[in-house]
Structure formats: structure tokens, C-alpha cells
Design a protein around this motif. Structure first.
Motif, PDB file in Angstrom:
ATOM      1  N   SER A 208     -11.724   8.370  18.538  1.00  0.00           N
ATOM      2  CA  SER A 208     -10.314   8.571  18.221  1.00  0.00           C
ATOM      3  C   SER A 208      -9.553   8.898  19.489  1.00  0.00           C
ATOM      4  N   HIS A 209      -8.242   8.933  19.386  1.00  0.00           N
ATOM      5  CA  HIS A 209      -7.409   9.327  20.519  1.00  0.00           C
ATOM      6  C   HIS A 209      -7.727  10.768  20.925  1.00  0.00           C
ATOM      7  N   ASP A 210      -7.952  11.629  19.947  1.00  0.00           N
ATOM      8  CA  ASP A 210      -8.261  13.032  20.244  1.00  0.00           C
ATOM      9  C   ASP A 210      -9.590  13.168  20.997  1.00  0.00           C
ATOM     10  N   SER A 211     -10.580  12.384  20.594  1.00  0.00           N
ATOM     11  CA  SER A 211     -11.869  12.456  21.290  1.00  0.00           C
ATOM     12  C   SER A 211     -11.743  11.949  22.716  1.00  0.00           C
ATOM     13  N   CYS A 212     -10.886  10.974  22.921  1.00  0.00           N
ATOM     14  CA  CYS A 212     -10.617  10.481  24.276  1.00  0.00           C
ATOM     15  C   CYS A 212      -9.982  11.579  25.119  1.00  0.00           C
ATOM     16  N   MET A 213      -8.984  12.244  24.576  1.00  0.00           N
ATOM     17  CA  MET A 213      -8.311  13.319  25.299  1.00  0.00           C
ATOM     18  C   MET A 213      -9.286  14.454  25.629  1.00  0.00           C
ATOM     19  N   SER A 214     -10.175  14.779  24.694  1.00  0.00           N
ATOM     20  CA  SER A 214     -11.154  15.836  24.930  1.00  0.00           C
ATOM     21  C   SER A 214     -12.085  15.465  26.077  1.00  0.00           C
ATOM     22  N   PHE A 215     -12.539  14.209  26.074  1.00  0.00           N
ATOM     23  CA  PHE A 215     -13.430  13.750  27.147  1.00  0.00           C
ATOM     24  C   PHE A 215     -12.718  13.740  28.494  1.00  0.00           C
ATOM     25  N   MET A 216     -11.524  13.165  28.523  1.00  0.00           N
ATOM     26  CA  MET A 216     -10.812  12.989  29.786  1.00  0.00           C
ATOM     27  C   MET A 216     -10.352  14.323  30.380  1.00  0.00           C
ATOM     28  N   THR A 217      -9.905  15.261  29.569  1.00  0.00           N
ATOM     29  CA  THR A 217      -9.444  16.543  30.110  1.00  0.00           C
ATOM     30  C   THR A 217     -10.600  17.392  30.621  1.00  0.00           C
ATOM     31  N   ALA A 218     -11.813  17.115  30.136  1.00  0.00           N
ATOM     32  CA  ALA A 218     -12.994  17.839  30.622  1.00  0.00           C
ATOM     33  C   ALA A 218     -13.597  17.184  31.864  1.00  0.00           C
ATOM     34  N   LEU A 219     -13.184  15.935  32.134  1.00  0.00           N
ATOM     35  CA  LEU A 219     -13.720  15.181  33.266  1.00  0.00           C
ATOM     36  C   LEU A 219     -12.950  15.512  34.541  1.00  0.00           C
ATOM     37  N   SER A 220     -13.670  15.708  35.626  1.00  0.00           N
ATOM     38  CA  SER A 220     -13.015  15.999  36.901  1.00  0.00           C
ATOM     39  C   SER A 220     -12.179  14.806  37.366  1.00  0.00           C
ATOM     40  N   PHE A 221     -10.981  15.068  37.862  1.00  0.00           N
ATOM     41  CA  PHE A 221     -10.143  13.991  38.386  1.00  0.00           C
ATOM     42  C   PHE A 221     -10.796  13.364  39.602  1.00  0.00           C
ATOM     43  N   GLY A 222     -11.422  14.181  40.442  1.00  0.00           N
ATOM     44  CA  GLY A 222     -12.115  13.669  41.613  1.00  0.00           C
ATOM     45  C   GLY A 222     -11.240  13.639  42.854  1.00  0.00           C
ATOM     46  N   GLU A 223     -11.870  13.278  43.954  1.00  0.00           N
ATOM     47  CA  GLU A 223     -11.166  13.150  45.226  1.00  0.00           C
ATOM     48  C   GLU A 223     -10.591  11.746  45.366  1.00  0.00           C
ATOM     49  N   SER A 224      -9.689  11.583  46.325  1.00  0.00           N
ATOM     50  CA  SER A 224      -9.024  10.286  46.526  1.00  0.00           C
ATOM     51  C   SER A 224     -10.002   9.174  46.857  1.00  0.00           C
ATOM     52  N   TRP A 225     -11.143   9.532  47.512  1.00  0.00           N
ATOM     53  CA  TRP A 225     -12.113   8.508  47.895  1.00  0.00           C
ATOM     54  C   TRP A 225     -13.095   8.183  46.776  1.00  0.00           C
ATOM     55  N   GLN A 226     -12.946   8.840  45.606  1.00  0.00           N
ATOM     56  CA  GLN A 226     -13.880   8.635  44.501  1.00  0.00           C
ATOM     57  C   GLN A 226     -13.314   7.720  43.419  1.00  0.00           C
ATOM     58  N   GLY A 227     -12.550   6.715  43.846  1.00  0.00           N
ATOM     59  CA  GLY A 227     -11.979   5.761  42.902  1.00  0.00           C
ATOM     60  C   GLY A 227     -12.978   4.771  42.352  1.00  0.00           C
ATOM     61  N   GLY A 228     -14.244   4.863  42.773  1.00  0.00           N
ATOM     62  CA  GLY A 228     -15.288   3.999  42.232  1.00  0.00           C
ATOM     63  C   GLY A 228     -16.436   4.819  41.681  1.00  0.00           C
ATOM     64  N   MET A 229     -16.153   6.067  41.306  1.00  0.00           N
ATOM     65  CA  MET A 229     -17.209   6.961  40.823  1.00  0.00           C
ATOM     66  C   MET A 229     -16.855   7.498  39.429  1.00  0.00           C
ATOM     67  N   ASN A 230     -17.714   8.352  38.894  1.00  0.00           N
ATOM     68  CA  ASN A 230     -17.547   8.856  37.539  1.00  0.00           C
ATOM     69  C   ASN A 230     -16.486   9.958  37.513  1.00  0.00           C
ATOM     70  N   THR A 231     -15.236   9.555  37.654  1.00  0.00           N
ATOM     71  CA  THR A 231     -14.111  10.486  37.755  1.00  0.00           C
ATOM     72  C   THR A 231     -12.947  10.033  36.881  1.00  0.00           C
ATOM     73  N   GLY A 232     -12.021  10.955  36.667  1.00  0.00           N
ATOM     74  CA  GLY A 232     -10.792  10.592  35.980  1.00  0.00           C
ATOM     75  C   GLY A 232      -9.957   9.651  36.825  1.00  0.00           C
ATOM     76  N   TRP A 233      -9.974   9.841  38.130  1.00  0.00           N
ATOM     77  CA  TRP A 233      -9.218   8.995  39.056  1.00  0.00           C
ATOM     78  C   TRP A 233      -9.659   7.539  38.965  1.00  0.00           C
ATOM     79  N   CYS A 234     -10.963   7.315  38.878  1.00  0.00           N
ATOM     80  CA  CYS A 234     -11.471   5.945  38.742  1.00  0.00           C
ATOM     81  C   CYS A 234     -10.971   5.324  37.447  1.00  0.00           C
ATOM     82  N   ARG A 235     -11.026   6.055  36.358  1.00  0.00           N
ATOM     83  CA  ARG A 235     -10.578   5.521  35.077  1.00  0.00           C
ATOM     84  C   ARG A 235      -9.068   5.289  35.076  1.00  0.00           C
TER      85      ARG A 235
END
Length: 328
Positions: A208-235
Motif C-alpha cells: 500500500s501507499h502507507d507501507s511504502c511511506m513506512s519503508f522509505m522514511t526508515a531508509l537512509s537517504f544516503g550520501e550524494s555519491w550513493q546514487g547507485g546504492m541501497n538508499t533513498g537517494w538512489c530511489r
């Protein structure tokens, strides 16, 4: 054995007799790339031919490696076009003009440094971003390999985000002044909106949209160089491509990250050479692809002189600017 100067002259004549492209052809090709980058819609909509070969392999240091014309077109051009169509503040700016700051050509390779003026329309701000690239062209002057570096991307993000944060807070009706929290909330909001709209049926990633929000808000945004890693920034980067091919890009913004937003081993990334044509020029290597069209006896002479060859074909070009006056 030929002297260095004599051999360089002979080599130049041999290249020309076998269809060797003059450096001016490469400058024109770089002009096409700069113009396309300043007007991504022209490439996406097919108004101008793609500057990329069908089997192009490209790597961007802050993200990852992309294979094939369709995928590279989406990430090089569609990424910015989709962001420009949004009515909310975006963390990724839209290129409005591109300047070739410097370029050195040693066919079939060109090294170029672009200055792209990135626009953030909701805060009425334009910030320069330097992009350095090594590019290898095929016989049709299409890009077959490229290695791109977003110069000072961390400083770019550190400079722009404080200007964007107040507007983001206003759009999200958030009272927090914590910039990190705002960026994480912005990332979750935008990614989940795209996932809910486009990732349906077999392409669904979250319950659901809520489950997406729960996952994404718990996920680290990451550093600028982590645009290809398991980060919010990559997504966040990949959400701009979902509309083009949901079946390909939905997994990239999902919990698994698909084959793009995943954990990567630093040593493996650095040691892997993904390109299908070398980024070394004629007088730097003896790769078969580099030597295509040059007779075997001339290759033998080139091996003998090795690094003593005079690089008389290297040319540096003056800066040229390309401003998109009809961009979306």
C-alpha cells in the motif's frame, strides 16, 4: 626505424586514408551532446537523433553503469525531463544551458568538461554543475562508451539543499526545520506517489501507499555519491524513469532496489571495467577495436615506438555555450 616525428606523420596519413575522423568531427559530436543535454525533450521525443549507439555502455560515478541505448537515454535525458514536468520542488535540477568548458580529442576518444546550469524553478535559482566525461565514438560518430564524473557533486548538494528546504517544508506542510528530516520526507513522498501511480499489477512493489511511506522514511537517504546504492537517494533518482517503462524501473524504487539500488562492494566497483570499447586513444593502447582499419605493419611500428609517438592530432577547443530557449 622511423623517427618519432616521421612515424607520427605516417600514422596520421594512414588513419586518414582509412576513414580516420578529423578532430573537428568530434567537436561537432560534442556540440550535439551538449545541445541534447540542454534540451532533453528533443531526444526523448525523437526530434533529434540520439547521440548514443545502440549498444552504448555508460558509467556515472555517483550512480552506476547503464547498458544499451534505451536505458542510457532514459537516464541521461528522461531523468531531467520528468523532473522538469513536476509542479513541486525537485532535488534534481533541470539543465537549462550547457557550456563546453574544455575538450581534448585523440580519436576515437574525446575528453570533455561541461558546465551545466541546473535550474530549480520553484526557488528561482540556477546553480552550475561540472560534468567531466571520457567518451569513445564508433565509426558513425555515435557514443559507444562513456565514463562520467559529477565533479564536486557533494558540494553541489550541500549548496542547493538549504535553499530548497524551506520551500519543501511549505509544500509538505511540515513544521520541522531539520533539513535531513525534510529531505527524507520529500524523498518518501515523491517515490511513493510514483510507485502508487505507475507500479500496479505485476509491477507492484509495496502492499500500500502507507507501507511504502513506512519503508522509505526508515531508509537512509544516503550520501550524494550513493546514487547507485541501497538508499533513498538512489530511489529518488530512479523514480523519474518509472513512467517510461514501469516493468523495468518499478523494482528500482521498490524494497529490493532491483538491480540498481543495491549494496555494492567498493573494490569490485573500482576494479570492474564495464565498457564494450576502450576509452584509450590510438596512441595509448593496442586494443583491437582501437586499431580497426590500420594495416598490420603500421600496428607493428606503433608497438615498436610505443609511448614515443608524437601526439600531433590532439586538439583543445575554446569554450562554446548552448542555451535552450525552448525547453519545457
Amino acid at each position: 626505424m622511423l623517427s618519432r616525428t616521421a612515424f607520427a606523420s605516417v600514422l596520421l596519413l594512414v588513419r586518414m586514408s582509412f576513414g580516420y575522423k578529423q578532430p573537428i568531427n568530434y567537436l561537432q559530436a560534442l556540440e550535439v551532446l551538449a545541445a541534447a543535454y540542454a534540451d532533453p525533450a528533443s531526444v526523448i521525443d525523437g526530434i533529434i537523433p540520439s547521440p548514443l549507439s545502440v549498444d552504448v555502455v555508460g558509467r556515472v560515478d555517483a550512480t552506476t553503469t547503464f547498458v544499451g541505448q534505451e536505458l542510457n537515454t532514459e537516464y541521461l535525458f528522461g531523468l531531467f525531463l520528468q523532473g522538469a514536468d513536476e509542479n513541486t520542488t525537485q532535488l534534481i535540477g533541470t539543465p537549462r544551458s550547457v557550456t563546453i568548458q574544455s575538450s581534448v580529442v585523440e580519436p576515437p576518444v574525446a575528453a570533455v568538461s561541461f558546465i551545466s546550469e541546473m535550474e530549480f524553478s520553484t526557488v528561482n535559482m540556477t546553480v552550475p554543475l561540472q560534468i567531466d566525461m571520457f567518451i569513445s565514438y564508433d565509426d558513425d560518430m555515435k557514443i559507444v562508451s562513456y565514463d562520467a564524473i559529477l565533479r564536486r557533486v557533494g558540494e553541489f548538494m550541500a549548496y542547493t539543499v538549504p535553499y530548497l528546504a524551506p520551500q519543501i517544508a511549505k509544500e509538505l506542510n511540515s513544521t520541522t526545520t531539520n533539513v535531513t528530516e525534510l529531505i527524507e520526507l520529500k524523498t518518501a513522498t515523491d517515490v511513493c506517489a510514483v510507485s502508487t501511480q505507475y507500479c500496479t499489477g505485476d509491477n507492484q512493489q509495496y502492499e500500500s501507499h502507507d507501507s511504502c511511506m513506512s519503508f522509505m522514511t526508515a531508509l537512509s537517504f544516503g550520501e550524494s555519491w550513493q546514487g547507485g546504492m541501497n538508499t533513498g537517494w538512489c530511489r529518488y533518482i530512479h523514480k523519474n524513469m518509472v513512467k517510461y517503462r514501469p516493468e523495468v524501473h518499478c523494482p528500482h524504487i521498490g524494497p529490493t532496489g532491483g538491480d540498481m539500488c543495491i549494496d555494492r562492494d567498493y573494490v569490485q566497483v573500482v576494479d570492474t571495467n564495464p565498457f564494450n570499447q576502450t576509452l584509450l586513444a590510438y596512441n595509448s593502447s593496442y586494443n583491437v577495436a582501437d586499431m580497426k582499419g590500420i594495416p598490420a605493419n603500421n600496428i607493428a611500428e606503433l608497438v615498436k615506438v610505443q609511448t614515443e609517438v608524437v601526439s600531433m592530432t590532439t586538439v583543445a577547443f575554446s569554450p562554446r555555450s548552448y542555451t535552450c530557449s525552448f525547453c519545457i
